[in-house]
Design an enzyme around this catalytic site. Structure first.
Site, PDB file in Angstrom:
ATOM      1  N   HIS A 179       0.731  -1.188  -0.071  1.00 21.53           N
ATOM      2  CA  HIS A 179       0.017   0.001   0.018  1.00 21.53           C
ATOM      3  C   HIS A 179       0.872   1.098  -0.169  1.00 21.53           C
ATOM      4  CE1 HIS A 179      -3.407  -2.483   1.844  1.00 21.53           C
ATOM      5  NE2 HIS A 179      -3.460  -2.524   0.455  1.00 21.53           N
ATOM      6  N   ALA A 180       0.719   2.114  -1.118  1.00 15.93           N
ATOM      7  CA  ALA A 180       1.473   3.251  -1.288  1.00 15.93           C
ATOM      8  C   ALA A 180       1.856   4.183  -0.171  1.00 15.93           C
ATOM      9  CB  ALA A 180       1.144   4.036  -2.517  1.00 15.93           C
ATOM     10  N   ARG A 181       0.761   4.529   0.404  1.00 17.64           N
ATOM     11  CA  ARG A 181       0.693   5.691   1.344  1.00 17.64           C
ATOM     12  C   ARG A 181       1.399   5.363   2.936  1.00 17.64           C
ATOM     13  NH1 ARG A 181      -6.088   5.969   1.993  1.00 17.64           N
ATOM     14  NH2 ARG A 181      -6.296   3.757   2.792  1.00 17.64           N
ATOM     15  N   GLU A 182       1.371   3.857   3.132  1.00 14.09           N
ATOM     16  CA  GLU A 182       2.001   3.451   4.245  1.00 14.09           C
ATOM     17  C   GLU A 182       3.509   3.250   4.291  1.00 14.09           C
ATOM     18  OE1 GLU A 182      -0.059  -0.362   4.411  1.00 14.09           O
ATOM     19  OE2 GLU A 182      -2.040   0.748   4.210  1.00 14.09           O
ATOM     20  N   ARG A 188      -3.264   4.458  -2.213  1.00 11.74           N
ATOM     21  CA  ARG A 188      -3.085   3.186  -1.667  1.00 11.74           C
ATOM     22  C   ARG A 188      -2.691   1.898  -2.397  1.00 11.74           C
ATOM     23  NH1 ARG A 188      -5.923  -0.340   2.563  1.00 11.74           N
ATOM     24  NH2 ARG A 188      -6.610  -2.217   1.487  1.00 11.74           N
ATOM     25  N   ASN A 246      -3.385  -5.847  -2.204  1.00 15.48           N
ATOM     26  CA  ASN A 246      -3.462  -6.837  -1.158  1.00 15.48           C
ATOM     27  C   ASN A 246      -5.160  -7.259  -1.094  1.00 15.48           C
ATOM     28  OD1 ASN A 246      -2.610  -8.200   1.150  1.00 15.48           O
ATOM     29  ND2 ASN A 246      -3.376  -6.904   2.571  1.00 15.48           N
ATOM     30  N   ARG A 247      -5.579  -7.197  -2.447  1.00 17.53           N
ATOM     31  CA  ARG A 247      -6.971  -8.083  -2.706  1.00 17.53           C
ATOM     32  C   ARG A 247      -6.665  -8.812  -4.093  1.00 17.53           C
ATOM     33  NH1 ARG A 247      -6.982  -5.998   1.537  1.00 17.53           N
ATOM     34  NH2 ARG A 247      -8.829  -5.132   2.678  1.00 17.53           N
ATOM     35  N   HIS A 251       2.523  -3.355   6.760  1.00 14.01           N
ATOM     36  CA  HIS A 251       1.468  -2.383   6.701  1.00 14.01           C
ATOM     37  C   HIS A 251       1.542  -1.277   7.722  1.00 14.01           C
ATOM     38  CE1 HIS A 251      -1.018  -4.242   3.295  1.00 14.01           C
ATOM     39  NE2 HIS A 251      -0.220  -5.442   3.645  1.00 14.01           N
ATOM     40  N   SER A 252       0.777  -0.148   7.602  1.00 13.36           N
ATOM     41  CA  SER A 252       0.423   0.760   8.594  1.00 13.36           C
ATOM     42  C   SER A 252      -0.985   1.346   8.389  1.00 13.36           C
ATOM     43  CB  SER A 252       1.238   1.964   8.752  1.00 13.36           C
ATOM     44  OG  SER A 252       1.013   2.966   7.631  1.00 13.36           O
ATOM     45  N   TYR A 253      -1.815   1.600   9.379  1.00 14.81           N
ATOM     46  CA  TYR A 253      -1.518   1.601  10.810  1.00 14.81           C
ATOM     47  C   TYR A 253      -2.645   0.986  11.580  1.00 14.81           C
ATOM     48  CZ  TYR A 253      -5.491   4.861  10.880  1.00 14.81           C
ATOM     49  OH  TYR A 253      -6.682   5.491  10.536  1.00 14.81           O
ATOM     50  N   TYR A 301     -11.677  -7.587  10.375  1.00 11.31           N
ATOM     51  CA  TYR A 301     -12.464  -7.347   9.497  1.00 11.31           C
ATOM     52  C   TYR A 301     -12.392  -8.298   8.399  1.00 11.31           C
ATOM     53  CZ  TYR A 301      -9.211  -4.459   6.915  1.00 11.31           C
ATOM     54  OH  TYR A 301      -8.097  -3.903   6.533  1.00 11.31           O
ATOM     55  N   GLU A 330       0.374  -4.347  11.268  1.00 13.85           N
ATOM     56  CA  GLU A 330       0.187  -3.023  11.057  1.00 13.85           C
ATOM     57  C   GLU A 330       0.984  -2.212  12.259  1.00 13.85           C
ATOM     58  OE1 GLU A 330      -2.195  -1.800   8.848  1.00 13.85           O
ATOM     59  OE2 GLU A 330      -2.933  -3.836   8.436  1.00 13.85           O
TER      60      GLU A 330
HETATM   61  O1  0X9 Z   1      -6.832  -4.077   4.500  1.00 11.77           O
HETATM   62  C1  0X9 Z   1      -5.738  -4.461   4.257  1.00 11.77           C
HETATM   63  O2  0X9 Z   1      -5.153  -4.878   3.324  1.00 11.77           O
HETATM   64  C2  0X9 Z   1      -4.611  -4.168   5.547  1.00 11.77           C
HETATM   65  N1  0X9 Z   1      -5.067  -3.160   6.158  1.00 11.77           N
HETATM   66  S1  0X9 Z   1      -4.443  -1.713   5.726  1.00 11.77           S
HETATM   67  O3  0X9 Z   1      -5.066  -0.946   6.635  1.00 11.77           O
HETATM   68  N2  0X9 Z   1      -2.747  -1.570   5.819  1.00 11.77           N
HETATM   69  O4  0X9 Z   1      -4.955  -1.622   4.320  1.00 11.77           O
HETATM   70  C3  0X9 Z   1      -4.903  -5.634   6.561  1.00 11.77           C
HETATM   71  C4  0X9 Z   1      -5.385  -6.591   5.982  1.00 11.77           C
HETATM   72  C5  0X9 Z   1      -5.655  -7.731   7.142  1.00 11.77           C
HETATM   73  N3  0X9 Z   1      -6.703  -8.909   6.961  1.00 11.77           N
HETATM   74  C6  0X9 Z   1      -7.773  -8.822   7.415  1.00 11.77           C
HETATM   75  N4  0X9 Z   1      -8.312  -7.545   8.154  1.00 11.77           N
HETATM   76  N5  0X9 Z   1      -8.655  -9.602   7.203  1.00 11.77           N
HETATM   77 ZN    ZN Z   2      -1.960  -1.436   3.972  1.00  7.54          ZN
END
Ligand code: 0X9
Ligand code: ZN
Length: 764
Positions: free
Chosen positions: A181-184, A239, A255-256, A307-309, A360, A381
């Site tokens: 993620h770019a902004r982290e 991001r 990250n998806r 990652h952050s935060y 989540y 994080e």
């Molecule tokens: O959403 C994300 O990709 C990560 N958080 S961020 O705020 N840095 O973007 C965390 C993903 C962790 N996995 C789950 N929460 N299921």
């Molecule tokens: Zn992230």
């Protein structure tokens, strides 16, 4: 709580396509500004409030999106709208642009300082590349830099390989990356700090020296260089990567974009969303490059995606509340707690370890993928804990963040080092194998803190007495393998055990006594077998069924409890699914249990006309012991030989007794003498609840109908094996003139009988 996260999940899925939360494209060449925008914390309590919040937000800052506290960036107008909805937003940052400007001013000021070390300021892509080249040049014996691929806009994605000059080779490997993620911005800083410390402390600090000699550390500082560049030059809050999507939207959330549950809950199909998953798993060059890099490492053991935060330590799964199979889940929990403690000891910061889904749901994430690839996959994080300053962590916090996470990775490496190696059968030892067909078993070969010598993973099998035959296991990814057992005639047993060589010269054997105490499984004539993972013709419902809830269904059950007792299991015996009286947990054990009537599960019709002494077996779970009014219902299993017109009881479980309190029980019933072995045999399973107060759950798994092995003609003494003993027994009877030796049935015992038997005996 469960209901809450369910609602939240549904909501995220619902509004995700509208993509309300991503920032659009800026004016070309001009930075995107956030003048007057605020970061606020709100606590939506209803679905409607959450939807409104998400729609009003410029972007979501917080980790989690759901009912309960969330942190979002909003315009002043949106802030008023939130207030108008009665949400009482708490303002964390008054003016995001002011914070961005202040950050940039501080970065520029620091650039002019003379004695500033590299980790006292944020650095551009170009500065990272220069620094990594510098490390490789300064530590030629322990560091090597390579470009592992290119981003969409052709920027290099680099990896630094760091390891000591001592120790055995090959070494187990640990992978760390930043900046999906770019902004982290603190994430690439942290992994670079880790690399830097490993190199500088090698030969200085004995703990680091030991771990450097035992492990190889692989560091990919910036997975998303295009996005990172863009966050410096154009939009500090960017991001995703810089994919131009259809419809004029930009960016895929890397990250998806991984293939574990890609497209599932907690990812968006809308190009404007900050969690846009892309058009397909691995549609993006950045995820492809890092995937291929990780797959090319033969001994990956653990991985952290930084990652952050929020100060969290997350482990699988990200998309389901199921936990990883043991022993992995225990290791994850222990390592998470260990890292949190190590972090805390450095600067007293609290990082909370938890299952990622508890935060989540997110689908298609990297650490779920690395876990599936055989590594213990974590997401950390980093600082800060909250939305002020959120992604805009002051540069003076880079080093402390690096220090506490360096402590974390040392602890992680030590716990990996101390893991035992083992071979196991994740699905257990089968209760039988099908006659005359090769059988496939899932095997797990876990190197623990060591290294398995590639190609030595073996299964040893034997069908008759004598030596065992060795065959290689087939790797199916990560620690998973498949073993093939040779086809065996009905009634014969196949014996087997497993071995693998470790690089320290030791041999893993399972079971531990190997050929002296192998597994032994008998071949059976299978009429029908079902693990309930596919539809094999079962039907639900019979005349008179009147239960409004708790209807049989084929699914993975979710655990429910009442008064500390398990009512419905959260696991099955074989495969992934079972038949269960509604496997949903709902908001409590009473939500989806059987109520106010009965529900019937009917098997397909079995043709047993050729079967010998057929036996039906299955695993069953029955619970009527919890809640008010326990022990008042029964579970009935009937069998029919006329397709279901008439029924004979096979067993009735309950209302009291040991097997009504949950637990998976294996039961077998011989059908001979119960019903005729017709071509129209079927079973039914009836669960009922006529006491409205009680909780009733039933499940069936691992169902089979077996036929006894036909007696082989050459098996004269009936011990299922055709061997010399049979020949001697026949010879004895033949010489003695025993009528049993009249093999051709012509009432005379002569040479023809001898030849006929010899023929059968030779055929086996
Ligand atoms: O959403 C994300 O990709 C990560 N958080 S961020 O705020 N840095 O973007 C965390 C993903 C962790 N996995 C789950 N929460 N299921
Ligand atoms: Zn992230």
């Amino acid at each position: 709580m469960l209901l809450r996260s369910l609602i939240a999940a549904v909501l995220v899925a619902l509004f995700a396509p509208f993509g309300a939360w991503a920032q659009g494209e800026g004016v070309p060449g001009e930075p995107v500004r956030y003048d007057g925008q605020k970061v606020v914390r709100v606590e939506p309590r209803t679905a409607r409030q959450l939807t409104a919040t998400v729609n009003l937000a410029t972007t979501i800052w917080s980790e989690r999106v759901g009912l309960g506290p969330i942190e979002v960036m909003v315009t002043p107008d949106a802030l008023e709208a939130l207030r108008g909805l009665g949400l009482e937003p708490v303002v964390l940052v008054e003016d995001v642009q002011a914070l961005i400007d202040a950050e940039r001013a501080e970065i520029e000021r620091r650039r002019t300082l003379r004695d500033l070390t590299w980790f006292e300021n944020y650095r551009t892509n170009a500065e990272y590349l220069a620094y990594y080249n510098g490390l490789a040049a300064e530590f030629p014996a322990t560091a090597s830099l390579s470009t592992i691929g290119q981003s969409l806009q052709n920027r290099p994605i680099v990896a630094l390989r760091v390891t000591g000059t001592g120790g055995q080779s090959p070494k187990p490997q640990l992978v760390f990356n930043g900046c999906q993620h770019a902004r982290e911005w603190v994430s690439p800083m942290t992994v670079t700090f880790i690399a830097d410390q490993l190199l500088r402390q090698y030969g200085v600090d004995p703990r680091v020296t030991d771990l450097m000699d035992r492990f190889e550390f692989l560091i990919v500082p910036i997975v998303n260089p295009d996005g990172y560049e863009y966050s410096w030059n154009t939009d500090r809050m960017w991001r995703k990567n810089r994919r131009q999507n259809s419809g004029g939207t930009w960016g895929v959330d890397l990250n998806r974009n991984w293939d574990i549950n890609w497209g599932g809950e907690g990812s968006s199909g809308s190009g404007s969303s900050d969690t846009y998953r892309g058009t397909a798993p691995f549609s993006e060059p950045e995820t492809q490059v890092v995937r291929d890099f990780v797959l090319a490492q033969p001994h990956g053991r653990a991985h952290i995606d930084f990652h952050s935060y929020s100060q969290l330590i997350l482990y699988p799964w990200g998309f389901t509340s199921a936990t990883p199979p043991e022993p992995d889940n225990t290791y994850f929990v222990q390592m998470g707690a260990g890292m949190a403690a190590a972090i805390k000891a450095v600067h007293n910061k609290t990082y909370v370890p938890q299952h990622a889904i508890e935060l989540y749901a997110a689908s298609g994430i990297m650490s779920d993928w690395t876990y599936t690839a055989g590594l213990y996959g974590f997401t950390i994080e980093l600082r800060p804990a909250s939305g002020n300053p959120g992604f805009l962590l002051p540069p003076e916090e880079i080093i402390p963040t690096g220090q506490e996470n360096f402590a974390a990775i040392l602890t992680l490496a030590e716990s990996i080092r101390d893991l035992p190696a083992s071979i196991s059968l994740p699905e257990g030892v089968p209760s039988y194998v099908e006659a005359d067909a090769p059988a496939t078993l899932s095997v797990r070969v876990d190197p623990g803190g060591g290294v398995v010598v590639a190609g030595t993973e073996s299964v040893w099998t034997r069908i008759t007495s004598g030596g065992f035959t060795q065959a290689a296991l087939t790797p199916t990814g990560g620690k998973a393998y498949e073993a093939t057992l040779p086809a065996v005639a009905c009634g014969r047993t196949v014996e087997f055990y497993f071995t693998a060589e470790l690089s320290d010269g030791s041999t893993l054997t399972y079971p531990s006594d190997g050929e002296n105490d192998p597994f032994s499984v008998e071949a059976q004539q299978v009429v029908f077998a079902d693990d309930f993972d596919a539809d094999r013709g079962w039907t639900v419902g019979a005349p008179g069924d009147d239960a409004p809830r708790g209807i049989w269904g084929r699914m993975a059950p979710e655990q429910t409890t009442s008064g500390g007792q398990i009512v419905q299991p959260g696991w099955v015996v074989v495969g992934q699914n079972c038949f269960v009286t509604d496997g949903r947990a709902g908001s409590g054990a009473g939500s989806w249990d059987v109520d106010e009537g009965k529900t019937t599960l009917l098997s397909p019709v079995f043709d047993l006309s050729d079967a010998t002494d057929p036996v039906v077996s299955y695993w069953r779970w029955y619970s009527n012991h919890a809640g008010n009014g326990p022990y008042s219902d029964v579970f009935v299993v009937d069998v029919s030989d006329d397709g279901g017109t008439t029924w004979t009881n096979l067993e009735t479980v309950g209302p009291a007794g040991a097997e009504v309190e949950g637990g998976w029980y294996f039961v077998q019933h011989a059908l001979s003498g119960v019903v005729e072995p017709t071509a129209q045999v079927r079973l039914r399973f009836v669960a009922s609840d006529y006491d409205p107060q009680s909780l009733v759950e039933a499940c069936i798994d691992g169902f089979s109908v077996l036929s006894s092995c036909p007696r082989r003609p050459g098996d004269y003494n009936g011990d299922t094996v055709v061997d010399t003993l049979d020949f001697l027994a026949f010879l004895n009877d033949w010489v003695a003139g025993n009528p049993k030796a009249d093999w051709n049935g012509d009432t005379k015992i002569d040479t023809l009988d001898f030849l006929a038997f010899l023929n059968d005996w030779t055929l086996g």
